[in-house]
Design an enzyme around this catalytic site. Structure first.
Site, PDB file in Angstrom:
ATOM      1  N   HIS A   1      93.235  39.199  75.772  1.00  0.00           N
ATOM      2  CA  HIS A   1      92.436  40.363  75.644  1.00  0.00           C
ATOM      3  C   HIS A   1      93.443  41.303  75.895  1.00  0.00           C
ATOM      4  CE1 HIS A   1      89.147  43.062  74.797  1.00  0.00           C
ATOM      5  NE2 HIS A   1      89.386  43.591  75.641  1.00  0.00           N
TER       6      HIS A   1
ATOM      7  N   SER B   1      88.850  47.404  72.346  1.00  0.00           N
ATOM      8  CA  SER B   1      87.890  46.998  73.198  1.00  0.00           C
ATOM      9  C   SER B   1      86.486  47.834  73.364  1.00  0.00           C
ATOM     10  CB  SER B   1      88.598  46.989  74.701  1.00  0.00           C
ATOM     11  OG  SER B   1      87.878  46.106  75.532  1.00  0.00           O
TER      12      SER B   1
END
Length: 371
Positions: free
Chosen positions: A295, A124
């Site tokens: 995600h 991320s």
């Protein structure tokens, strides 16, 4: 300039918000995960090239201890897990999350610890820092594993970052009501944040930033109540813009020729067609692994992701770095009967059940779905 001055004056007028120093260099907190000794004491295994692990926003090195230890054991190599500035146990300072600054912190760490040709793994926020490190300092890196992000601007994440910050600040406002000697302090903190972040996995992730003890390098400590390991009072729209950003002009014309493995959640919009094109442009020897995930890949597929990382490191270390990086076998593409990731609203995939309507910024939802 005037708006910045007014912001600083406003913060100075609030007693609970401590002023932060501006530092272009911060010594990062870290943990070294050494490979466990072989069961045969007569075999002396010399550790191979070190691995550097970089966490995501609102995360810290403690979130990934088990994964880093597994990678260290399986590759007989030390894994250096870092805390970014303003995260975990690292110092609080301006700039808060600027990518160029975070990258320079990592480069300074590599030099300070006399590491050579590291394998860099980033998730991320850490993924973008890893990408920038590979591009700007290829002489320091051997390979990269990039999880859940791409070398592009990602404006679609702004609405969710604002929700996370709003939830944490709402909890900050309730600090006087939550006592450190209350056995239910964590449940009470969760109840405050649930109004903005109903998703249990995300709540658990964000609550890892809160403790009843005094964290290291804290700037807003209050005895007798809960405390944050991040300077959350300073997290504002500038932080949101910086996290969604990518320094396109800074990396124009740059390439990293070494092996790079990209791990993508097919239900996430973080790595879309534009992102894959950017990978091809800057990382010609990248390969792709798809997971049926959003995600939050580490939360949904922890064992599988760890295996992909370890297998990639093992395979690349067996290759001679003389152009044979292309010999890496690309993972098969998985097919799903759903629209392409970049055409899907983020709130239905990446961060389930976040109340987008509770956010104070007008037009933010439209921005997230049009990106």
């Amino acid at each position: 300039m005037r708006s910045t001055s007014l912001l600083m004056q406003a913060k100075a007028a609030i007693p609970d918000i401590k002023q932060l120093p501006t530092k272009h260099k911060v010594s990062l907190a870290y943990t070294i995960h050494w490979p466990h000794k072989t069961v045969n004491p007569n075999i002396n295994i010399k550790p191979r090239e070190p691995v550097i692990f970089l966490h995501g926003v609102f995360g810290s090195k403690k979130n990934y201890r088990d994964y880093c230890q597994t990678i260290a054991n399986q590759n007989y190599t030390p894994v250096y897990s870092l805390d970014f500035r303003n995260h975990g146990e690292s110092e609080h300072a301006f700039p808060l999350v600027n990518y160029s600054t975070l990258t320079q912190d990592v480069v300074d760490f590599i030099h300070e610890h006399k590491l050579e040709k590291v394998d860099i793994v980033g998730y991320s926020l850490g993924a973008k820092v890893a990408l920038l490190t590979l591009l700007k300092h290829p002489e320091l890196c051997r390979s990269g594993v990039i999880i859940g992000n791409a070398p592009i601007k990602t404006p679609q994440v702004k609405v969710y970052l604002k929700a996370f910050i709003k939830a944490l600040k709402a909890l900050g406002d309730k600090r006087p009501e939550i006592k450190s000697n209350d056995k239910a302090w964590r449940a009470k903190a969760r109840d405050v944040m649930r109004k903005y972040i109903p998703d249990g996995d995300i709540l658990h992730y964000l609550l890892r930033n809160i403790d009843i003890r005094k964290p290291k390098n804290i700037t807003e400590y209050k005895p007798g109540t809960i405390n944050f390991s991040m300077p959350i009072s300073h997290f504002d729209n500038k932080v949101v813009e910086d996290i969604a950003d990518w320094p396109e002009e800074e990396v124009e014309g740059l390439k990293f020729e070494g092996p790079v493995r990209v791990i993508r959640g097919t239900q996430s919009v973080f790595i879309n067609d534009k992102g894959l094109a950017a990978y091809q442009k800057h990382f010609p020897n990248y390969t792709l692994t798809n997971f049926n995930s959003n995600h939050l890949i580490w939360a949904e597929r922890p064992l599988q992701v760890t295996k992909v990382v370890s297998d990639f490191l093992k395979k690349t270390r067996l290759l001679e770095m003389d152009g044979s990086a292309k010999a890496l076998e690309e993972s098969p593409k998985e097919s799903y009967s759903r629209p392409p990731a970049h055409q899907q609203p983020l709130h239905k995939n990446d961060f389930t059940h976040i109340d987008v309507g509770a956010l104070p910024v007008n037009g933010a939802q439209a921005e997230s779905t049009q990106a």
